[in-house]
Design a protein around this motif. Structure first.
Motif, PDB file in Angstrom:
ATOM      1  N   CYS A 132       0.816  -1.222   0.000  1.00  0.00           N
ATOM      2  CA  CYS A 132       0.000   0.000   0.000  1.00  0.00           C
ATOM      3  C   CYS A 132       0.851   1.275   0.000  1.00  0.00           C
ATOM      4  N   HIS A 133       1.909   1.301   0.775  1.00  0.00           N
ATOM      5  CA  HIS A 133       2.750   2.499   0.827  1.00  0.00           C
ATOM      6  C   HIS A 133       3.527   2.724  -0.466  1.00  0.00           C
ATOM      7  N   SER A 134       3.638   1.702  -1.305  1.00  0.00           N
ATOM      8  CA  SER A 134       4.352   1.856  -2.574  1.00  0.00           C
ATOM      9  C   SER A 134       3.715   2.931  -3.444  1.00  0.00           C
ATOM     10  N   MET A 135       2.396   3.056  -3.385  1.00  0.00           N
ATOM     11  CA  MET A 135       1.718   4.060  -4.215  1.00  0.00           C
ATOM     12  C   MET A 135       2.129   5.466  -3.770  1.00  0.00           C
ATOM     13  N   ARG A 136       2.115   5.702  -2.488  1.00  0.00           N
ATOM     14  CA  ARG A 136       2.506   6.994  -1.914  1.00  0.00           C
ATOM     15  C   ARG A 136       3.977   7.293  -2.225  1.00  0.00           C
ATOM     16  N   LYS A 137       4.801   6.280  -2.061  1.00  0.00           N
ATOM     17  CA  LYS A 137       6.228   6.440  -2.335  1.00  0.00           C
ATOM     18  C   LYS A 137       6.489   6.689  -3.820  1.00  0.00           C
ATOM     19  N   THR A 138       5.675   6.083  -4.670  1.00  0.00           N
ATOM     20  CA  THR A 138       5.824   6.271  -6.117  1.00  0.00           C
ATOM     21  C   THR A 138       5.620   7.733  -6.484  1.00  0.00           C
ATOM     22  N   LEU A 139       4.572   8.341  -5.952  1.00  0.00           N
ATOM     23  CA  LEU A 139       4.348   9.763  -6.223  1.00  0.00           C
ATOM     24  C   LEU A 139       5.533  10.587  -5.722  1.00  0.00           C
ATOM     25  N   GLY A 140       5.956  10.356  -4.494  1.00  0.00           N
ATOM     26  CA  GLY A 140       7.082  11.107  -3.935  1.00  0.00           C
ATOM     27  C   GLY A 140       8.356  10.932  -4.745  1.00  0.00           C
ATOM     28  N   PHE A 141       8.642   9.698  -5.146  1.00  0.00           N
ATOM     29  CA  PHE A 141       9.856   9.413  -5.914  1.00  0.00           C
ATOM     30  C   PHE A 141       9.849  10.169  -7.239  1.00  0.00           C
ATOM     31  N   HIS A 142       8.758  10.068  -7.985  1.00  0.00           N
ATOM     32  CA  HIS A 142       8.717  10.687  -9.318  1.00  0.00           C
ATOM     33  C   HIS A 142       8.625  12.205  -9.233  1.00  0.00           C
ATOM     34  N   LEU A 143       7.937  12.724  -8.240  1.00  0.00           N
ATOM     35  CA  LEU A 143       7.910  14.176  -8.058  1.00  0.00           C
ATOM     36  C   LEU A 143       9.313  14.685  -7.747  1.00  0.00           C
ATOM     37  N   TYR A 144      10.039  13.962  -6.914  1.00  0.00           N
ATOM     38  CA  TYR A 144      11.415  14.356  -6.605  1.00  0.00           C
ATOM     39  C   TYR A 144      12.300  14.260  -7.853  1.00  0.00           C
ATOM     40  N   GLN A 145      12.148  13.197  -8.630  1.00  0.00           N
ATOM     41  CA  GLN A 145      12.955  13.030  -9.844  1.00  0.00           C
ATOM     42  C   GLN A 145      12.702  14.173 -10.833  1.00  0.00           C
ATOM     43  N   GLN A 146      11.459  14.632 -10.909  1.00  0.00           N
ATOM     44  CA  GLN A 146      11.126  15.700 -11.850  1.00  0.00           C
ATOM     45  C   GLN A 146      11.529  17.083 -11.356  1.00  0.00           C
ATOM     46  N   THR A 147      11.473  17.301 -10.038  1.00  0.00           N
ATOM     47  CA  THR A 147      11.713  18.642  -9.501  1.00  0.00           C
ATOM     48  C   THR A 147      13.036  18.790  -8.762  1.00  0.00           C
ATOM     49  N   GLN A 154       8.631  16.632   0.763  1.00  0.00           N
ATOM     50  CA  GLN A 154       8.455  16.539   2.218  1.00  0.00           C
ATOM     51  C   GLN A 154       7.102  17.118   2.629  1.00  0.00           C
ATOM     52  N   LYS A 155       6.759  18.274   2.089  1.00  0.00           N
ATOM     53  CA  LYS A 155       5.475  18.909   2.420  1.00  0.00           C
ATOM     54  C   LYS A 155       4.309  18.081   1.893  1.00  0.00           C
ATOM     55  N   LEU A 156       4.444  17.564   0.685  1.00  0.00           N
ATOM     56  CA  LEU A 156       3.384  16.740   0.105  1.00  0.00           C
ATOM     57  C   LEU A 156       3.106  15.517   0.968  1.00  0.00           C
ATOM     58  N   LEU A 157       4.164  14.859   1.423  1.00  0.00           N
ATOM     59  CA  LEU A 157       4.016  13.637   2.213  1.00  0.00           C
ATOM     60  C   LEU A 157       3.835  13.923   3.700  1.00  0.00           C
ATOM     61  N   ASN A 158       3.923  15.197   4.052  1.00  0.00           N
ATOM     62  CA  ASN A 158       3.727  15.628   5.436  1.00  0.00           C
ATOM     63  C   ASN A 158       4.751  14.985   6.377  1.00  0.00           C
ATOM     64  N   HIS A 159       6.013  15.041   5.974  1.00  0.00           N
ATOM     65  CA  HIS A 159       7.103  14.496   6.775  1.00  0.00           C
ATOM     66  C   HIS A 159       7.746  15.591   7.604  1.00  0.00           C
ATOM     67  N   GLU A 160       8.425  15.180   8.658  1.00  0.00           N
ATOM     68  CA  GLU A 160       9.076  16.124   9.579  1.00  0.00           C
ATOM     69  C   GLU A 160      10.360  16.721   9.018  1.00  0.00           C
ATOM     70  N   ASN A 161      11.132  15.926   8.254  1.00  0.00           N
ATOM     71  CA  ASN A 161      12.396  16.457   7.753  1.00  0.00           C
ATOM     72  C   ASN A 161      12.763  15.863   6.396  1.00  0.00           C
ATOM     73  N   PRO A 162      13.583  16.583   5.622  1.00  0.00           N
ATOM     74  CA  PRO A 162      13.942  16.149   4.274  1.00  0.00           C
ATOM     75  C   PRO A 162      14.740  14.843   4.227  1.00  0.00           C
ATOM     76  N   SER A 163      15.579  14.605   5.214  1.00  0.00           N
ATOM     77  CA  SER A 163      16.379  13.376   5.173  1.00  0.00           C
ATOM     78  C   SER A 163      15.482  12.146   5.289  1.00  0.00           C
ATOM     79  N   TYR A 164      14.442  12.239   6.104  1.00  0.00           N
ATOM     80  CA  TYR A 164      13.493  11.125   6.204  1.00  0.00           C
ATOM     81  C   TYR A 164      12.775  10.927   4.867  1.00  0.00           C
ATOM     82  N   THR A 165      12.410  12.032   4.229  1.00  0.00           N
ATOM     83  CA  THR A 165      11.712  11.948   2.942  1.00  0.00           C
ATOM     84  C   THR A 165      12.575  11.248   1.896  1.00  0.00           C
ATOM     85  N   LEU A 166      13.837  11.606   1.800  1.00  0.00           N
ATOM     86  CA  LEU A 166      14.730  10.974   0.823  1.00  0.00           C
ATOM     87  C   LEU A 166      14.871   9.482   1.083  1.00  0.00           C
TER      88      LEU A 166
END
Length: 185
Positions: A132-147, A154-166
């Protein structure tokens, strides 16, 4: 935390979309909601038709982040998702759950059933780490690759810090693996 992976290959994403669209429209919409909103499965399963029908934006109070000060998010609906929803929701009642179970009276499928759906996809496409989390991670991964904007993801996924997001979207591990591949003594 069990780290499942994002779907890194855009061609594979489109193949999965087509497979689900051909086999089960509800499961197709589940997948689209996951990869185009970045919502957790619990939030996807709580959506009702009135939250999405004929809307350009989804306004949601995320379940997991209720303890945080600002847990209300407004998510612009992707055109591909909007097209799929328009067709899927046309004959549905506004109080129906979007990802409705065939068991019971107007109940969403369970998290376990959502996981089973994705495991069926994983088996069909020979993917090891899809859940289930793969879908959420897929969006984050591709958004990061594009931008290359980790703060945006980090803001999209509502995470506390960028290192956790990466780490969460698998970019940190990809970087380590790419450096190890060329490492020599």
């Amino acid at each position: 935390m069990n780290f499942v992976q994002p779907i890194r290959d855009p061609v594979l994403i489109k193949q999965i979309e087509q497979f689900l669209k051909n086999n089960n429209e509800r499961n197709y919409i589940l997948f689209l909601l996951g990869i185009y909103t970045g919502l957790r499965i619990s939030d996807i399963l709580s959506l009702k038709v009135k939250d999405l029908k004929e809307k350009n934006y989804l306004i949601i109070n995320e379940k997991k982040t209720r303890k945080k000060k600002n847990n209300t998010r407004t998510i612009e609906l992707n055109p591909i998702l909007k097209r799929g929803l328009k067709k899927f929701l046309i004959d549905k009642s506004s109080d129906d759950y979007v990802i409705k179970s065939r068991v019971g009276n107007n109940k969403p499928i369970t998290r376990e059933r959502a996981y089973m759906i994705l495991r069926e996809v994983a088996n069909e496409f020979d993917i090891d780490s899809l859940a289930c989390h793969s879908m959420r991670k897929t969006l984050g991964f591709h958004l990061y690759q594009q931008t290359k904007d980790v703060v945006l993801v980090q803001k999209l996924l509502n995470h506390e810090n960028p290192s956790y997001t990466l780490r969460y979207i698998g970019v940190e591990q990809d970087l380590v693996n790419s450096k190890l591949g060329g490492f020599k003594y």
